[in-house]
Design an enzyme around this catalytic site. Structure first.
Site, PDB file in Angstrom:
ATOM      1  N   LYS A  71       0.807  -1.227   0.000  1.00 27.55           N
ATOM      2  CA  LYS A  71       0.000   0.000   0.000  1.00 27.55           C
ATOM      3  C   LYS A  71       0.841   1.279   0.000  1.00 27.55           C
ATOM      4  O   LYS A  71       0.444   2.271  -0.599  1.00 27.55           O
ATOM      5  CB  LYS A  71      -0.931   0.018   1.217  1.00 27.55           C
ATOM      6  CG  LYS A  71      -2.055  -1.006   1.175  1.00 27.55           C
ATOM      7  CD  LYS A  71      -2.955  -0.849   2.388  1.00 27.55           C
ATOM      8  CE  LYS A  71      -4.112  -1.818   2.358  1.00 27.55           C
ATOM      9  NZ  LYS A  71      -5.088  -1.571   3.420  1.00 27.55           N
ATOM     10  N   ASP A 107     -10.160   2.580   2.304  1.00 31.09           N
ATOM     11  CA  ASP A 107     -10.320   2.149   3.701  1.00 31.09           C
ATOM     12  C   ASP A 107     -11.050   3.217   4.520  1.00 31.09           C
ATOM     13  O   ASP A 107     -11.728   2.900   5.493  1.00 31.09           O
ATOM     14  CB  ASP A 107      -8.956   1.862   4.341  1.00 31.09           C
ATOM     15  CG  ASP A 107      -8.327   0.598   3.787  1.00 31.09           C
ATOM     16  OD1 ASP A 107      -9.062  -0.311   3.369  1.00 31.09           O
ATOM     17  OD2 ASP A 107      -7.078   0.522   3.768  1.00 31.09           O
TER      18      ASP A 107
END
Ligand code: ATR
Length: 283
Positions: A71, A107
């Site tokens: 990420k 997220d």
């Protein structure tokens, strides 16, 4: 699912990846929405991230998800980062917009949607205790800061890491008060005073472990608990919270929520409602 000459490819990249639940929720959602695309899992170690991003371009993938440990390291390889992804310093979704690769962090949305759906919790004006201060924590801090949380208390095993995170985001979200705590019985007791929500953003629970010496007696009565660790059964922290009368949820709702947002970014349409959640819950 029938694959044709015009089937689009979506993927999740990570290391390890074989256990990923994302193909199990994205493919049924694509199918139910009647979208001619397939979602696969690719094992990509961090040192191959440049090649993997080049492959998205070369093979004209529609987009991709990123998981551990990619990420953060993916960011410099992309053409553009959206505002949240830049602030968090991590991307979990890439959209291939006619050759231009744009990084997003869904997220933030996944966390907020789980708070709302699973716990009926609105962070505006609330005091939140976050356990942990690692990479996963940053998306939650951005979500809570953007939602107008009154106070974020960050308790971390390595105090200085929590302190640095609090100081960094205090300059970004001026309306939210930030403070750092030690992850010990006494300090957590102080951090729980007047708290409206507790979030576990640490890796405690990933291997079936629980917090040692957590001051359950200091928890304000009935406050909700969200554990970002996902599991089809309750995580140890969620199980204890429930046994003490707290509404509590694991990270499955957040996982579904981040996937729904990614689906919408790639396809431009809303995913069929509740399908991803159902797929995860029924596993
Ligand atoms: P992630 O990207 O999943 O957040 P990370 O950046 O390695 O992973 O962060 C893991 C978090 O879990 C950190 O807050 C870590 O605390 P430290 O900063 O002290 O390392 C926390 N953590 C991991 N194992 C832990 C344990 N056994 N007890 C308490 N906290 C733990």
């Amino acid at each position: 699912m029938s694959i044709s000459g015009s089937t689009r490819i979506l993927a999740v990249f990570g290391d390890p990846i074989a256990h990923s639940l994302s193909p199990h929720m994205q493919n049924p959602a694509l199918q139910q929405a009647g979208i001619n695309a397939v979602y696969v899992a690719c094992h990509i170690p961090a040192k191959k991230i440049g090649d993997a991003v080049a492959a998205i371009r070369a093979l004209d993938f529609w987009g991709a998800n990123l998981t551990v440990p990619l990420k953060e390291v993916v960011c410099p390889h992309l053409d553009e980062l959206d505002a949240d992804a830049r602030l968090i310093g991590a991307v979990n979704t890439i959209v291939n917009d006619e050759g231009r690769l744009i990084g997003y962090n869904t997220d933030v949305y996944g966390f907020l949607s789980s708070l709302s759906i699973d716990l009926e919790f609105d962070p505006a004006g609330k005091r939140v205790l976050i356990l942990g201060a690692g990479g996963a924590c940053r998306a939650l801090v951005v979500a809570l800061g953007r939602s107008g949380a009154q106070e974020l208390r960050i308790a971390n095993r390595t105090f200085s890491r929590g302190e640095a995170l609090a100081a960094e985001f205090a300059t970004v979200f001026g309306e939210t008060q930030f403070s750092a705590y030690h992850l010990d019985h006494n300090d957590l007791g102080r951090a729980l005073d007047g708290a409206d929500l507790v979030v576990n953003a640490s890796s405690v629970g990933l291997k079936g472990n629980n917090f040692i010496g957590y001051p359950w007696e200091a928890m304000p009565q009935g406050i909700p608990v969200l554990d970002i660790v996902y599991s089809t059964s309750d995580t140890p922290f969620v199980a204890t919270a429930k046994s003490k009368g707290h509404p509590a949820t694991s990270g499955l709702g957040m996982l579904a929520g981040q996937g729904e947002r990614a689906f919408r970014l790639w396809t431009g349409v809303e995913p069929p409602q509740g399908v991803m959640r159902q797929c995860l819950m029924s596993r």
